[in-house]
Design a protein around this motif. Structure first.
Motif, PDB file in Angstrom:
ATOM      1  N   ASP A  82      58.380  41.490  -2.340  1.00 19.29           N
ATOM      2  CA  ASP A  82      58.105  41.529  -3.781  1.00 19.29           C
ATOM      3  C   ASP A  82      59.246  42.103  -4.620  1.00 19.29           C
ATOM      4  N   GLU A  83      59.810  43.253  -4.200  1.00 19.19           N
ATOM      5  CA  GLU A  83      60.832  43.903  -5.047  1.00 19.19           C
ATOM      6  C   GLU A  83      61.960  42.935  -5.348  1.00 19.19           C
ATOM      7  N   VAL A  84      62.409  42.228  -4.301  1.00 19.90           N
ATOM      8  CA  VAL A  84      63.534  41.305  -4.434  1.00 19.90           C
ATOM      9  C   VAL A  84      63.163  40.149  -5.374  1.00 19.90           C
ATOM     10  N   THR A  85      61.981  39.609  -5.152  1.00 18.41           N
ATOM     11  CA  THR A  85      61.555  38.426  -5.896  1.00 18.41           C
ATOM     12  C   THR A  85      61.300  38.752  -7.366  1.00 18.41           C
ATOM     13  N   LEU A  94      69.529  37.326   2.516  1.00 16.59           N
ATOM     14  CA  LEU A  94      68.302  38.094   2.735  1.00 16.59           C
ATOM     15  C   LEU A  94      67.081  37.157   2.690  1.00 16.59           C
ATOM     16  N   ALA A  95      67.022  36.322   1.648  1.00 17.09           N
ATOM     17  CA  ALA A  95      65.856  35.441   1.467  1.00 17.09           C
ATOM     18  C   ALA A  95      65.696  34.494   2.654  1.00 17.09           C
ATOM     19  N   LYS A  96      66.807  34.028   3.172  1.00 15.24           N
ATOM     20  CA  LYS A  96      66.770  33.046   4.263  1.00 15.24           C
ATOM     21  C   LYS A  96      66.013  33.568   5.494  1.00 15.24           C
ATOM     22  N   THR A  97      66.168  34.869   5.762  1.00 13.22           N
ATOM     23  CA  THR A  97      65.519  35.415   6.964  1.00 13.22           C
ATOM     24  C   THR A  97      63.994  35.307   6.859  1.00 13.22           C
ATOM     25  N   TYR A  98      63.487  35.315   5.642  1.00 11.53           N
ATOM     26  CA  TYR A  98      62.037  35.169   5.454  1.00 11.53           C
ATOM     27  C   TYR A  98      61.641  33.694   5.305  1.00 11.53           C
ATOM     28  N   GLU A 156      51.039  41.283 -11.518  1.00  9.63           N
ATOM     29  CA  GLU A 156      50.969  42.461 -12.388  1.00  9.63           C
ATOM     30  C   GLU A 156      52.340  42.754 -12.993  1.00  9.63           C
ATOM     31  N   ALA A 157      53.377  42.612 -12.167  1.00  9.60           N
ATOM     32  CA  ALA A 157      54.739  42.855 -12.673  1.00  9.60           C
ATOM     33  C   ALA A 157      55.081  41.857 -13.777  1.00  9.60           C
ATOM     34  N   THR A 173      51.908  36.961  -5.290  1.00  5.83           N
ATOM     35  CA  THR A 173      51.152  38.120  -4.790  1.00  5.83           C
ATOM     36  C   THR A 173      50.595  38.842  -6.018  1.00  5.83           C
ATOM     37  N   LEU A 174      49.608  39.706  -5.759  1.00  8.16           N
ATOM     38  CA  LEU A 174      49.034  40.473  -6.852  1.00  8.16           C
ATOM     39  C   LEU A 174      50.092  41.352  -7.528  1.00  8.16           C
TER      40      LEU A 174
END
Ligand code: AP5
Ligand code: MG
Length: 190
Positions: free
Chosen positions: A62-65, A49-53, A95-96, A90-91
């Motif tokens: 974000d959710e994945v990271t 999944l990450a590779k495609t980005y 925050e997370a 990212t913001l």
């Protein structure tokens, strides 16, 4: 516990400096880029999944990271502190991270940025691209896209940490040793 965010544009030297700082301050180094590359190498679902980005120089969602980062922190319950490299970007990630650390009665101690001009860094990455095997280092368009992602999504975090009085910046141009000294001066003053 001391928790440091090592901040900076692509190629600013975060990974290089983290190698020295983690030993000096006994910190657990977590580079989200390195963890993604490890997953790509091992052909995990996360890696695919990450590779495609990553190959395009886009940020991974974000959710994945965020989930991945939290699980890496949880794998190190004995840690005396973390050195976050390439996270948050990212913001929502920032925050997370604050909420996650707060749930453990911990917090970010400081964010330390390596400052350098884009043109110098693009040249560094193109140079590294000749040997790194990283698809995102290999052509100037992808590298420029990484800078665009940084400017749009990551640069606003400087204000986020300034508002918390946690932002420090050092000049990221110089020898590796000089820069380690500059970063150490900031960390020693915390
Ligand atoms: P990531 O792996 O984090 O890459 P990056 O931030 O784009 O940049 P680098 O890691 O290449 O640079 P660095 O600052 O660590 O510098 P380095 O020490 O290597 O992220 C890659 C991708 O993963 C992202 O594009 C995204 O797709 C995804 N990703 C990662 N985290 C994410 C997140 N939180 N959210 C969403 N997606 C995420 O040095 C660079 C070069 O310069 C090296 O060749 C080095 O030898 C050289 N160098 C270092 N210091 C000096 C010096 N003082 N003088 C001269 N050369 C130097
Ligand atoms: Mg890196």
């Amino acid at each position: 516990m001391i928790n440091i965010v090592l901040f900076g544009k692509p190629g600013a030297g975060k990974g290089t400096q983290a190698e020295f700082l983690k030993k000096k301050y006994n910190l657990t180094h977590l580079s989200t880029g390195d963890i993604f590359r490890f997953n790509i190498k091992n052909e995990t679902e996360l890696g695919k999944l990450a590779k495609t980005y990553m190959d395009k120089g886009d940020l991974v969602p974000d959710e994945v990271t965020i989930q991945m980062l939290q699980s890496e922190v949880d794998k190190n319950p004995q840690s005396e502190g973390f050195l976050f490299d390439g996270f948050p970007r990212t913001l929502s990630q920032a925050e997370a991270l604050d909420n996650f650390l707060e749930s453990k009665k911990e917090k970010i101690t400081a964010t330390v940025a390596l400052e350098a001009n884009d043109e110098i860094l693009v040249q560094r990455l193109l140079e590294r691209g000749k040997t790194s095997g990283r698809p995102d280092d290999q052509d100037e368009e992808k590298i420029r896209n990484r800078y665009q992602e940084y400017n749009e999504k990551t640069a606003p975090l400087m204000d986020y940490y300034k508002a918390q009085n946690k932002f420090h910046a050092v000049d990221g141009i110089g020898t590796i040793e000089e820069i380690t000294d500059r970063l150490s001066t900031v960390i020693d003053s915390l």
